[in-house]
Design a protein around this motif. Structure first.
Motif, mmCIF file in Angstrom:
data_model
loop_
_atom_site.group_PDB
_atom_site.id
_atom_site.type_symbol
_atom_site.label_atom_id
_atom_site.label_comp_id
_atom_site.label_asym_id
_atom_site.label_seq_id
_atom_site.Cartn_x
_atom_site.Cartn_y
_atom_site.Cartn_z
ATOM 1 N N ARG A 1 39.304 42.986 44.886
ATOM 2 C CA ARG A 1 38.648 44.249 44.540
ATOM 3 C C ARG A 1 37.579 44.018 43.477
ATOM 4 O O ARG A 1 37.746 43.220 42.558
ATOM 5 C CB ARG A 1 39.651 45.307 44.078
ATOM 6 C CG ARG A 1 40.282 45.089 42.744
ATOM 7 C CD ARG A 1 41.069 46.344 42.327
ATOM 8 N NE ARG A 1 41.892 46.113 41.151
ATOM 9 C CZ ARG A 1 41.446 46.213 39.896
ATOM 10 N NH1 ARG A 1 40.185 46.519 39.666
ATOM 11 N NH2 ARG A 1 42.267 46.001 38.876
ATOM 12 N N PHE A 2 36.462 44.729 43.646
ATOM 13 C CA PHE A 2 35.423 44.727 42.630
ATOM 14 C C PHE A 2 35.831 45.657 41.492
ATOM 15 O O PHE A 2 36.566 46.619 41.702
ATOM 16 C CB PHE A 2 34.089 45.223 43.206
ATOM 17 C CG PHE A 2 33.334 44.183 43.991
ATOM 18 C CD1 PHE A 2 32.688 43.139 43.342
ATOM 19 C CD2 PHE A 2 33.271 44.237 45.385
ATOM 20 C CE1 PHE A 2 31.992 42.179 44.054
ATOM 21 C CE2 PHE A 2 32.577 43.285 46.101
ATOM 22 C CZ PHE A 2 31.937 42.250 45.441
ATOM 23 N N PHE A 3 35.326 45.388 40.297
ATOM 24 C CA PHE A 3 35.548 46.305 39.180
ATOM 25 C C PHE A 3 34.742 47.581 39.433
ATOM 26 O O PHE A 3 33.583 47.521 39.840
ATOM 27 C CB PHE A 3 35.087 45.667 37.864
ATOM 28 C CG PHE A 3 36.075 44.704 37.267
ATOM 29 C CD1 PHE A 3 36.536 44.859 35.978
ATOM 30 C CD2 PHE A 3 36.547 43.620 38.010
ATOM 31 C CE1 PHE A 3 37.444 43.967 35.430
ATOM 32 C CE2 PHE A 3 37.458 42.732 37.472
ATOM 33 C CZ PHE A 3 37.910 42.909 36.190
ATOM 34 N N GLN A 4 35.363 48.744 39.172
ATOM 35 C CA GLN A 4 34.678 50.015 39.442
ATOM 36 C C GLN A 4 33.423 50.184 38.595
ATOM 37 O O GLN A 4 32.394 50.641 39.070
ATOM 38 C CB GLN A 4 35.634 51.180 39.172
ATOM 39 C CG GLN A 4 36.622 51.400 40.308
ATOM 40 C CD GLN A 4 37.443 52.655 40.089
ATOM 41 O OE1 GLN A 4 37.666 53.057 38.958
ATOM 42 N NE2 GLN A 4 37.890 53.283 41.173
ATOM 43 N N LYS A 5 33.528 49.804 37.326
ATOM 44 C CA LYS A 5 32.403 50.032 36.409
ATOM 45 C C LYS A 5 31.362 48.925 36.473
ATOM 46 O O LYS A 5 30.240 49.097 36.003
ATOM 47 C CB LYS A 5 32.929 50.160 34.967
ATOM 48 C CG LYS A 5 33.785 51.395 34.729
ATOM 49 C CD LYS A 5 34.246 51.474 33.283
ATOM 50 C CE LYS A 5 35.106 52.703 33.037
ATOM 51 N NZ LYS A 5 35.612 52.773 31.641
ATOM 52 N N ASP A 6 31.737 47.769 37.028
ATOM 53 C CA ASP A 6 30.815 46.640 37.014
ATOM 54 C C ASP A 6 31.024 45.817 38.282
ATOM 55 O O ASP A 6 31.969 45.045 38.387
ATOM 56 C CB ASP A 6 31.064 45.772 35.775
ATOM 57 C CG ASP A 6 30.010 44.681 35.608
ATOM 58 O OD1 ASP A 6 29.177 44.515 36.526
ATOM 59 O OD2 ASP A 6 30.019 43.998 34.569
ATOM 60 N N SER A 7 30.125 46.000 39.251
ATOM 61 C CA SER A 7 30.289 45.313 40.538
ATOM 62 C C SER A 7 29.931 43.819 40.454
ATOM 63 O O SER A 7 30.050 43.106 41.436
ATOM 64 C CB SER A 7 29.423 45.995 41.614
ATOM 65 O OG SER A 7 28.051 45.920 41.236
ATOM 66 N N SER B 1 24.124 41.855 46.192
ATOM 67 C CA SER B 1 24.007 41.716 47.651
ATOM 68 C C SER B 1 25.265 41.120 48.293
ATOM 69 O O SER B 1 25.435 41.147 49.505
ATOM 70 C CB SER B 1 22.803 40.830 47.992
ATOM 71 O OG SER B 1 22.957 39.556 47.388
ATOM 72 N N VAL B 2 26.163 40.562 47.475
ATOM 73 C CA VAL B 2 27.353 39.890 48.009
ATOM 74 C C VAL B 2 28.455 40.921 48.274
ATOM 75 O O VAL B 2 28.754 41.765 47.426
ATOM 76 C CB VAL B 2 27.848 38.812 47.016
ATOM 77 C CG1 VAL B 2 29.206 38.262 47.436
ATOM 78 C CG2 VAL B 2 26.845 37.680 46.934
ATOM 79 N N THR B 3 29.062 40.846 49.482
ATOM 80 C CA THR B 3 30.074 41.825 49.891
ATOM 81 C C THR B 3 31.483 41.256 49.707
ATOM 82 O O THR B 3 31.667 40.066 49.434
ATOM 83 C CB THR B 3 29.895 42.187 51.376
ATOM 84 O OG1 THR B 3 30.152 41.006 52.162
ATOM 85 C CG2 THR B 3 28.490 42.691 51.657
ATOM 86 N N VAL B 4 32.477 42.140 49.914
ATOM 87 C CA VAL B 4 33.881 41.733 49.855
ATOM 88 C C VAL B 4 34.149 40.635 50.875
ATOM 89 O O VAL B 4 34.786 39.614 50.583
ATOM 90 C CB VAL B 4 34.814 42.944 50.111
ATOM 91 C CG1 VAL B 4 36.268 42.476 50.266
ATOM 92 C CG2 VAL B 4 34.704 43.961 48.998
ATOM 93 N N ASP B 5 33.628 40.819 52.104
ATOM 94 C CA ASP B 5 33.843 39.815 53.155
ATOM 95 C C ASP B 5 33.223 38.476 52.786
ATOM 96 O O ASP B 5 33.802 37.416 53.068
ATOM 97 C CB ASP B 5 33.256 40.305 54.490
ATOM 98 C CG ASP B 5 34.174 41.300 55.185
ATOM 99 O OD1 ASP B 5 35.351 41.392 54.772
ATOM 100 O OD2 ASP B 5 33.709 41.976 56.125
ATOM 101 N N LYS C 1 35.469 35.068 52.585
ATOM 102 C CA LYS C 1 35.138 33.886 53.393
ATOM 103 C C LYS C 1 34.911 32.663 52.506
ATOM 104 O O LYS C 1 35.305 31.544 52.845
ATOM 105 C CB LYS C 1 33.882 34.162 54.243
ATOM 106 C CG LYS C 1 34.134 35.073 55.419
ATOM 107 C CD LYS C 1 32.831 35.367 56.168
ATOM 108 C CE LYS C 1 33.074 36.361 57.298
ATOM 109 N NZ LYS C 1 31.801 36.752 57.972
ATOM 110 N N LEU C 2 34.254 32.887 51.368
ATOM 111 C CA LEU C 2 33.979 31.777 50.451
ATOM 112 C C LEU C 2 35.286 31.140 49.974
ATOM 113 O O LEU C 2 35.435 29.913 49.989
ATOM 114 C CB LEU C 2 33.155 32.278 49.255
ATOM 115 C CG LEU C 2 32.856 31.240 48.173
ATOM 116 C CD1 LEU C 2 31.992 30.103 48.723
ATOM 117 C CD2 LEU C 2 32.149 31.892 46.980
ATOM 118 N N PHE C 3 36.234 31.971 49.592
ATOM 119 C CA PHE C 3 37.496 31.426 49.080
ATOM 120 C C PHE C 3 38.358 30.856 50.204
ATOM 121 O O PHE C 3 39.085 29.883 50.003
ATOM 122 C CB PHE C 3 38.248 32.495 48.273
ATOM 123 C CG PHE C 3 37.758 32.595 46.853
ATOM 124 C CD1 PHE C 3 38.394 31.906 45.825
ATOM 125 C CD2 PHE C 3 36.624 33.331 46.545
ATOM 126 C CE1 PHE C 3 37.925 31.971 44.526
ATOM 127 C CE2 PHE C 3 36.141 33.401 45.256
ATOM 128 C CZ PHE C 3 36.790 32.711 44.229
#
Length: 499
Positions: A453-459, A432-436, A440-442
């Protein structure tokens, strides 16, 4: 056979079983030589057995006491030793004893323990350079730790470490061929950590090593003037006063080159340790806390699992912050920030190698505006405050923390350790956690996010690149184990790759 029944009483004759078919009389004799004079030997090659007669029952008993907890190896094969029912060996009329007598003659023409004795056993043409392959690596092994281990067999002059064909290897030059011979005899097939970091040792065809730099990859102990070179400086530039010359910190290798000390037990760091080199995997490791491994006989550098960390920012640093940061390189058991000098702290790691690793990677890094200084402490453990003493929460015990990264043997974390970098590896992210959300957290830690970027094979995993290594260190401290919801606690580590 009668010999299979364990004899009740000691004898100066020892029965050796499971001898490799290609083992030589000289190799068998060398097992007994550190304990005293060897007076006779009988090889039963068809049965893979041998009998070794020592000059005295006392020497045989010392040898038995040593090898019972520390199984010796010949040609990577364990050898089992027990007292023989024979009180002496009578081999005068036996055929095929000429080689045995020749080997004994070579040993006994000179005084036991002298360089000539040890060199008499060295195969003709064998040099003083070893090639060591370390299999099944659990930890990156620091050059200083390898020096500690191999120095127990004599003066190590030069060392070069490198990776070839995905194998960690070491070239190591001794002062004498005899040193190399005994190191190979005792350490070939041994492991540093139970079943991990196993040595495969051969004699190198090289007669002399050429070392260009004194750094974390190579060292010439005979030349302190060499530059550091291009390698990442992991420790302070090598000096004789800081590290000692061979034999200074290691009583086991004192004496002239080629000298093989007789068996003795020296007290080191509060426990009994063999003064003669022990096969490392089978030595009884001592534990100050559950799971803590301490290499016996190691004093000096690295001599303690406790690190002294100085030049901290007292306004920002906490025991938990040090626990999280140093926990990237090993399991932190205790942290103590000094009550009166809060810019100094003690960090107790699970073992000496983890302490070395943390020191290599964290010494000289910037944290909260200060450059960290990390060295070995003179203490062997961090003391907890006594009941009733209020130390304002500056001392914490993390020995049972669920956040230890290395508690599982064979954990992939062992292979993924890397230096602090501006790019962090994130894992255990809920879907459920998005890039944004992550950016924001960091940003909330004061970081400037350069890329994500998220990993393509493992989000569940991602890479995040921050503005500097210092920002990444701070973000790791503040956000590792952060609760992202849905019972997902963020896992943060330094990345080997960039985005």
């Amino acid at each position: 056979t009668k010999e299979d029944k364990l004899p009740c009483s000691p004898s100066r004759v020892l029965h050796l079983r499971q001898i490799p078919s290609d083992a030589t009389e000289a190799e068998i004799i060398s097992l007994g030589l550190p304990f005293g004079k060897v007076t006779n030997i009988l090889m039963l090659k068809g049965k893979s057995q041998a009998f070794l007669e020592m000059a005295s029952e006392e020497a045989a008993t010392t040898m038995m006491n040593y090898y019972t907890p520390s199984t010796p190896y010949l040609r990577s094969q364990p050898i089992y030793i027990q007292y023989s029912n024979h009180r002496e060996l009578k081999t005068d009329n036996l055929p095929n004893q000429s080689r045995a007598q020749a080997a004994l003659q070579a040993v006994n023409t000179v005084q036991p323990g002298s360089p000539a004795t040890t060199n008499a056993l060295v195969p003709e043409g064998q040099g003083s350079v070893l090639r060591v392959i370390v299999d099944n690596i659990a930890y990156p092994i620091a050059l200083e730790v390898l020096y500690q281990i191999f120095s127990r067999f004599g003066s190590v002059l030069k060392m070069i470490t490198f990776t070839k064909n995905n194998q960690f290897q070491v070239l190591l030059q001794y002062a004498e061929p005899a040193n190399a011979y005994y190191a190979k005899m005792a350490l070939d097939g041994q492991s540093i950590f139970s079943t991990y970091c196993t040595f495969r040792i051969d004699f190198s065809k090289l007669s002399c090593l050429r070392v260009k730099y004194n750094n974390d990859k190579s060292r010439d102990f005979t030349r302190l003037d060499l530059p550091f070179g291009a390698s990442h400086p992991s420790i302070e530039p090598f000096t004789a006063s800081a590290f000692g010359t061979p034999g200074t910190f290691f009583p086991s290798c004192a004496g002239p080159p080629g000298f093989v000390p007789h068996m003795g037990f020296a007290q080191a760091a509060g426990f009994a340790a063999p003064a003669f080199p022990a096969p490392l995997s089978s030595v009884a490791f001592t534990s100050a806390l559950p799971g803590q491994v301490t290499l016996p006989g190691f004093t000096g550098v690295p001599g303690s699992p406790v690190l002294l960390v100085s030049n901290l920012n007292p306004e920002a640093i906490t025991p938990r912050g040090l626990f999280i940061l140093f926990g990237v390189y090993g399991d932190v058991y205790r942290v103590k920030i000094m009550f009166k000098k809060k810019e100094n702290a003690l960090v107790q790691m699970a073992d000496t190698t983890q302490a070395q690793l943390a020191m290599n990677y964290l010494n000289g890094q910037r944290l909260y505006g200060k450059v960290l200084h990390t060295t070995f402490s003179k203490y062997l453990a961090v003391q907890l405050p006594r009941d009733g003493d209020d130390d304002q929460g500056l001392t914490k015990d993390y020995s049972n923390s669920p956040l230890h990264r290395f508690k599982k043997p064979g954990s992939k974390n062992f292979q993924n350790v890397s230096p602090p970098s501006a790019t962090l590896h994130l894992s255990n992210i809920p879907s459920s956690v998005t890039v944004d959300d992550m950016k924001k957290l960091f940003a909330s830690t004061g970081s400037t996010v350069k890329a994500f970027r998220f990993f393509q094979k493992d989000s569940k995993m991602a890479l995040i690149q921050l503005d500097s290594v210092e920002e990444a260190i701070r973000a790791l401290i503040e956000l590792h184990d952060y609760n992202l919801g849905e019972d997902h606690h963020l896992r943060v580590s330094f990345s080997k790759t960039t985005i």
